[in-house]
Design an enzyme around this catalytic site. Structure first.
Site, PDB file in Angstrom:
ATOM      1  N   LYS A   1       1.803   0.152  -0.382  1.00 58.24           N
ATOM      2  CA  LYS A   1       0.400  -0.324   0.305  1.00 58.24           C
ATOM      3  C   LYS A   1      -0.322   1.092  -1.023  1.00 58.24           C
ATOM      4  CE  LYS A   1       1.813   0.001   5.464  1.00 58.24           C
ATOM      5  NZ  LYS A   1       2.922  -0.476   4.721  1.00 58.24           N
TER       6      LYS A   1
ATOM      7  N   GLU B   1      -0.932  10.597   3.236  1.00 62.17           N
ATOM      8  CA  GLU B   1      -2.398  11.033   3.418  1.00 62.17           C
ATOM      9  C   GLU B   1      -2.968  11.669   4.499  1.00 62.17           C
ATOM     10  OE1 GLU B   1      -3.488   6.568   3.588  1.00 62.17           O
ATOM     11  OE2 GLU B   1      -3.482   6.060   5.694  1.00 62.17           O
TER      12      GLU B   1
ATOM     13  N   HIS C   1       2.439   3.936  16.161  1.00 56.74           N
ATOM     14  CA  HIS C   1       1.192   3.272  15.642  1.00 56.74           C
ATOM     15  C   HIS C   1       2.106   2.607  15.769  1.00 56.74           C
ATOM     16  CE1 HIS C   1       1.158   7.617  13.441  1.00 56.74           C
ATOM     17  NE2 HIS C   1       2.274   7.369  13.687  1.00 56.74           N
TER      18      HIS C   1
ATOM     19  N   GLU D   1      -4.509  -1.280   4.845  1.00 56.44           N
ATOM     20  CA  GLU D   1      -3.866  -2.008   4.462  1.00 56.44           C
ATOM     21  C   GLU D   1      -4.284  -3.511   4.184  1.00 56.44           C
ATOM     22  OE1 GLU D   1       0.188  -0.953   6.051  1.00 56.44           O
ATOM     23  OE2 GLU D   1      -0.298  -2.679   7.434  1.00 56.44           O
TER      24      GLU D   1
ATOM     25  N   ASN E   1      -2.487  -7.265   5.819  1.00 55.75           N
ATOM     26  CA  ASN E   1      -1.538  -7.901   5.456  1.00 55.75           C
ATOM     27  C   ASN E   1      -1.500  -9.398   5.353  1.00 55.75           C
ATOM     28  OD1 ASN E   1      -2.169  -5.718   9.092  1.00 55.75           O
ATOM     29  ND2 ASN E   1       0.130  -5.615   7.559  1.00 55.75           N
TER      30      ASN E   1
ATOM     31  N   ARG F   1      -0.098 -12.002   5.981  1.00 56.97           N
ATOM     32  CA  ARG F   1       0.260 -13.091   6.950  1.00 56.97           C
ATOM     33  C   ARG F   1      -0.517 -12.958   8.834  1.00 56.97           C
ATOM     34  NH1 ARG F   1       1.351  -8.815  10.900  1.00 56.97           N
ATOM     35  NH2 ARG F   1       1.938  -6.841   9.896  1.00 56.97           N
TER      36      ARG F   1
END
Length: 699
Positions: free
Chosen positions: A116, A191, A226, A279, A281, A283
């Site tokens: 990331k 972050e 999350h 981010e 992904n 996939r």
């Protein structure tokens, strides 16, 4: 052309990929661990290969075994699904090196996005806004709150929100431990945590010829720990300017890394509309069905065609709105504890009146008992088809783009389990994804909430009721949601429901039990008789309910139920009249241990209370089956502990759960060691409290 696909996954996503493969005329190969030997994805595949063992690290995360399985089964392509090895560049390279087709982006792209922190750097260079990475040693009170995140992987694992400096060290350690167990990489970073932000993502699809589609947005803000709970497409309430910017950022990011295949670019959107890259992904996402329904595309079919070298045509046009809810085996009212056990029945969708479902019933319906004045009829109620959780076509009513504003709503259910399957503790808790499409957002929400409210999910404890209440919450209906939704509203969403409705369900269960007996209700009597007594324990929660009633020539007389009349009672259906309103209770009995009546699950109890096993005061008992993954530093017999202090961590269904001290005192016993498998109720430790606060405690 691809002729055979091995899916390097399990459960719902494996079944989902198999469905599209069948439609394309592609044969399928499953892999399975020992606990999954008879799982639904194995039953649906054309061939299956065993991966010896149970833990993910020994099975689904063993890329070498998966590649060997593909070669042994004669597959010529591998689809990774989501989770496990789906974002492992080394695995993708191994697939290609073995001469197989990889149905996913190039390994170099996966590697560039796997970290990331590196992904942030690449996206920032492409002009996509990013949040700064903070040095944990330099974080001060003015930087709070912050978010600790795993560098690798996803799915909400290895993430911790820190609101005080005293929590930082523990959050770093806990996140590293969870990330290492889930992804084999314990690296984390920190972050800023954006309060009140929304989680909005853009679905991308790119071919090897330079075309990149941005297939709209999805809002995934309703999350627990999350991990997403409810998702929808398109994201509501965004301006055209914000939508255009998000699409532009996603396409720019995809082009910057040479993306090919299906992927998702995730963003945080603040209250002021500003977006920051989260981010990418590399996939397929769990929530991809909402995009499929809105755009009328099959993303899995598109993945396969792109892997075959096909070029994308004109981009499809969006129509309507879709909402997805993740039905999971977990108890939101007990800290999201995972639940395991046999699935007796799993059925979603409305049925017409008079249609009955059949599941794994323990006994037949038995005779029907009628109240006074109720006409008898011949036989039992008609038996209709059982609407099981199905795996329908991605767009069961044809291309969504062709539907107008008057098109009928669509309900789609993707599942990896069926009635009779066993939900274990080794893998995630997802049972099914229930998705509704309609011309408008309001209609889609209404259809989904209604369908879930009528769903029959019998067996493990689930989050079904939470999903229904969330969908009907005014903030969600109004589109006023952010990632803190459950922090604010969980208490009201999992609070006790209608106690009278629960007691009515227990009364129906008691009457059905009597109807199944050889001499229902002991026959009619002229003289007053002793009341029938039936006791139940409510699941979840453990509340005990006692029902006392009589049925005589004058009808039903039940303690605490004034105005309730018996219309008829059978072994599987009871009809009561409550204040002039006739209500039908479908009673499902599974052996001697479970009775489901509508929304309620009950366990029949002996008439006389059984002696209870005495636990030492201060005992910490395992609240779920799982594995001890960590014992806190300094925790040993003789150590002093404070009330609420984390003592150890259990892992089940890919999530960590803290076990805390029930009181301040001395640790006088410790039976938990890392790696130990435990069952519900296993004694983990004993804390002898200082003073009068000592008491038995189940965390």
């Amino acid at each position: 052309m691809i002729g055979s696909v091995l899916v390097a996954n399990r459960g719902e996503i494996a079944c989902r990929v198999f469905r599209t493969c069948r439609e394309l005329g592609v044969s399928t190969v499953a892999v399975h661990s020992d606990p999954d030997a008879s799982a639904r994805h194995v039953r649906e595949a054309d061939a299956a290969v065993r991966l010896p063992g149970a833990a993910p690290a020994d099975t689904y995360l063993r890329g070498d075994l998966v590649v060997a399985a593909a070669l042994a089964a004669g597959a010529d392509a591998v689809h990774p699904g989501y989770g496990f090895l789906s974002e492992n560049a080394g695995f993708a390279r191994a697939v290609l090196d073995a001469g197989l087709v990889w149905i996913g982006p190039p390994p170099s792209v996966i590697a560039s996005m796997a970290s990331k922190t590196r992904a942030k750097s690449l996206m920032g260079a492409a002009g996509v806004p990013v949040l700064d990475v903070l040095d944990p040693g330099d974080i001060g009170a003015g930087d709070l709150p912050v978010l600790v995140k795993a560098v690798a992987g996803g799915g909400g694992r290895g993430m911790r929100v820190v609101r005080s400096l005293g929590e930082l060290d523990d959050a770093l350690l806990s996140a590293r431990t969870e990330a290492a167990a889930a992804f084999g990489d314990g690296s984390v970073f920190v972050e800023p945590y954006v309060e009140g932000a929304r989680h909005v993502e853009v679905q991308i699809l790119a071919d090897g010829h330079g075309a990149v589609w941005a297939l709209g947005t999805r809002d995934c803000s309703l999350q627990r720990r999350h991990q997403k709970v409810i998702e929808e497409a398109p994201a509501p309430g965004l301006s055209e300017e914000a939508l255009s910017a998000l699409h532009g950022f996603a396409v720019a990011g995809a082009r910057a890394v040479g993306y090919v295949g299906a992927g998702t670019v995730e963003f945080l959107v603040g209250k002021d509309g500003r977006a920051w890259f989260l981010e990418m992904n590399t996939r397929l996402q769990v929530e991809h069905p909402v995009t499929e329904l809105v755009y009328g595309v099959d993303l899995v079919a598109s993945q396969i065609r792109v892997a075959e070298g096909a070029a994308l045509g004109p981009a499809p046009v969006a129509s309507g709105h879709a909402v997805e809810a993740r039905l999971c085996a977990e108890d939101p009212g007990r800290g999201w504890l995972p639940s395991s056990g046999r699935v007796f029945e799993l059925a979603v969708g409305a049925e017409p009146s008079g249609v009955r479902r059949r599941g794994l019933r323990g006994r037949g319906p038995g005779p029907y008992i009628y109240g006074p004045g109720t006409p008898h009829h011949d036989g039992t109620p008609s038996s209709g088809p059982h609407i099981h959780v199905s795996a329908p076509d991605p767009c069961p009513c044809g291309p969504v783009a062709s539907r107008g504003s008057s098109a009928a709503p669509v309900l789609r259910v993707d599942s990896g389990v069926s009635a009779g399957d066993l939900v274990g503790v080794h893998y995630d808790s997802l049972l099914a994804k229930v998705v509704a499409w309609a011309p408008t957002r309001g209609e889609a929400i209404r259809v989904l909430a209604y369908s879930l409210s009528r769903a029959r999910v019998h067996g493990p404890v689930t989050n079904r009721e939470l999903l229904v209440r969330s969908l009907r919450h005014p903030d969600f209906v109004g589109g006023l949601v952010d990632t803190g939704f459950y922090e604010r509203h969980l208490g009201s969403l999992v609070g006790s429901g209608d106690s009278f409705a629960l007691r009515l369900a227990a009364l129906a269960a008691a009457l059905a039990s009597a109807a199944r007996s050889p001499s229902p209700f002991g026959g009619w009597r002229n003289l007053p008789s002793q009341p029938q007594v039936k006791r139940f324990r409510v699941v979840p929660g453990g509340e005990e309910i006692e029902i006392r009633y009589r049925v005589g020539r004058d009808g039903l007389s039940a303690d605490g139920f004034p105005g309730v009349l018996l219309v008829r009672a059978g072994g599987e259906e009871v009809v009561l009249e409550v204040d002039g309103v006739r209500r039908v209770f479908d009673v499902c009995v599974y052996g001697d241990s479970a009775v489901h009546v509508g929304d309620f699950a009950l366990v029949p109890l002996s008439r006389f209370p059984e002696p209870r096993v005495h636990a030492v005061p201060g005992s910490l008992l395992a609240p779920m089956p799982g594995t001890v993954v960590r014992v806190a530093d300094g925790v040993a017999v003789g150590a002093s502990v404070k009330a609420g202090e984390p003592l150890l961590w259990l892992e089940a269904m890919k999530m960590e759960h803290r076990v805390v001290a029930p009181a301040s005192g001395t640790l006088t016993a410790l039976h938990a060691v890392p790696g130990r498998q435990v069952e519900v109720g296993t004694l983990l430790a004993v804390v002898t409290a200082y003073g009068p606060e000592s008491e038995e405690h189940t965390p």
